[in-house]
Design an enzyme around this catalytic site. Structure first.
Site, short mmCIF file in Angstrom:
data_model
loop_
_atom_site.label_atom_id
_atom_site.label_comp_id
_atom_site.label_asym_id
_atom_site.label_seq_id
_atom_site.Cartn_x
_atom_site.Cartn_y
_atom_site.Cartn_z
N SER A 29 0.86 -1.19 0.00
CA SER A 29 0.00 0.00 0.00
C SER A 29 0.89 1.24 0.00
O SER A 29 2.01 1.20 0.54
CB SER A 29 -0.86 -0.01 1.27
OG SER A 29 -1.42 1.25 1.48
N TYR B 201 -2.07 -0.94 10.80
CA TYR B 201 -1.98 -1.23 9.36
C TYR B 201 -0.74 -0.60 8.74
O TYR B 201 0.03 -1.26 8.05
CB TYR B 201 -3.25 -0.70 8.68
CG TYR B 201 -3.36 -0.97 7.20
CD1 TYR B 201 -3.80 -2.20 6.73
CD2 TYR B 201 -3.06 0.03 6.26
CE1 TYR B 201 -3.92 -2.44 5.37
CE2 TYR B 201 -3.17 -0.20 4.91
CZ TYR B 201 -3.62 -1.44 4.47
OH TYR B 201 -3.73 -1.67 3.12
#
Ligand SMILES: NC(=O)c1ccc[n+]([C@@H]2O[C@H](COP(=O)([O-])OP(=O)(O)OC[C@H]3O[C@@H](n4cnc5c(N)ncnc54)[C@H](OP(=O)(O)O)[C@@H]3O)[C@@H](O)[C@H]2O)c1
Length: 302
Positions: free
Chosen positions: A175, A188
């Site tokens: 990401s 995360y």
């Protein structure tokens, strides 16, 4: 005089210029695509979201067999049926990648029942989506176990055989948050940054291993259930990516042996900006774009 060292020193800048020109030309010139017809692809988290689209895209682009791992049998079965409709062989196994013993056990089952995996796609991930002080310890650990350590276990399970066969590819759906964190998803962002380091280290460790390489994909916000409910300040200026686009570009990156893929390509600017603009200016960009508060209404996806 060490003539060999001198030769390398002269060659080095020429090589650098050559690689930069080659990479620039590859953007405009058609590149030879790797044939996937002999490849067996395993996708973690292949039941839904980007994983489901990846499974379909690998099948469409000619992979021999597709294997899906995930925790929810219903989703795995649905994806598998969609692959079957495309006329491709698909197998699914319930496997929690955060559980090391389960990964090793299911990897053995896959080898025995389906064969050697030649493309491993580490896609499975969760997000707790809370600030550190509001987070439950076990939830914080769970994110690291699934998003980061899960990749250690899957790579350890499948890489040795890829090295023996001199044919393999390890893909990580990472990401852009691995390079530029936001508040409210500390579990995360940390897991994705570790995962980026894992892939970089793996990639460099494989430099002298013929036939085995890696691809790290760094997508921007993508329209799946993962960040559903997240409030974005300028949705028209920064629209989410479509999961099918992420899947298509990922398969292309594997076929062109691309090491790192930023999605969209404008995310390169993020890396460049972060390397030189003052901290206060960066903070202002976060405030202005809304990334500072975007997770306030988010419930998490575990
Ligand atoms: N959506 C975004 O905005 C975005 C942006 C950049 C990067 N990404 C990355 O893209 C990847 C896919 O995300 P997504 O958007 O498709 O999310 P998603 O729709 O929530 O899908 C996540 C997938 O991971 C699986 N999974 C979760 N925990 C697992 C575990 N312990 N073992 C095995 N499978 C597990 C889920 O299946 P089960 O729940 O059935 O196990 C599901 O198939 C992730 O790595 C994510 O970080 C997403």
């Amino acid at each position: 005089m060490d003539w060999k060292a001198l030769g390398s020193a002269i060659l080095f800048p020429i090589q650098m210029v050559y690689f930069i020109i080659k990479a620039s030309l590859s953007v405009i010139l058609p590149t030879r695509l790797r044939d996937l017809s002999g490849e067996v692809v395993l996708i973690t988290g292949g039941g839904r979201g980007i994983g489901r689209h990846l499974a379909k895209e690998f099948a469409k682009q000619g992979a021999k067999k597709v294997i899906l791992w995930g925790r929810t049998e219903k989703c795995l079965k649905e994806t598998s049926e969609e692959i079957a409709l495309l006329g491709k062989e698909c197998h699914y196994f319930v496997c929690d990648v955060g559980n090391r013993e389960e990964v090793y056990k299911q990897a053995k089952v896959v080898r025995e029942k389906v064969g050697d995996v030649t493309i491993l796609v580490n896609n499975a991930a969760v997000v707790h989506g809370k600030r550190l002080i509001d987070s439950d310890d076990d939830a914080l650990l769970k994110t690291q176990h699934i998003n980061t350590l899960g990749q250690f276990w899957t790579a350890k399970a499948f890489l040795p055989r890829m090295l023996e066969l001199q044919n393999g590819h390890v893909v990580c759906i990472n990401s852009v948050l691995s390079l530029s964190s936001i508040p409210g998803a500390i579990d995360y962002c940390t897991s994705k940054a570790s995962s980026f380091a894992f892939m970089e280290s793996l990639m460099l460790g494989l430099l002298d291993c013929p036939g085995v390489s890696t691809t790290t994909v760094l997508p921007f916000h993508t329209n799946t259930e993962m960040f559903q409910g997240m409030r974005v300040r300028f949705p028209n200026l920064f629209p989410p990516l479509k999961p099918e686009t992420v899947a298509r570009r990922t398969v292309e990156a594997v076929r062109t042996n691309t090491a790192i893929l930023y999605l969209p390509w404008t995310m390169h600017a993020l890396v460049i900006l972060k390397s030189f603009i003052p901290q206060q200016a960066l903070e202002e960009i976060h405030r202005f774009s809304g990334s500072y508060t975007c997770m306030n209404t988010f419930k998490g996806r575990t």
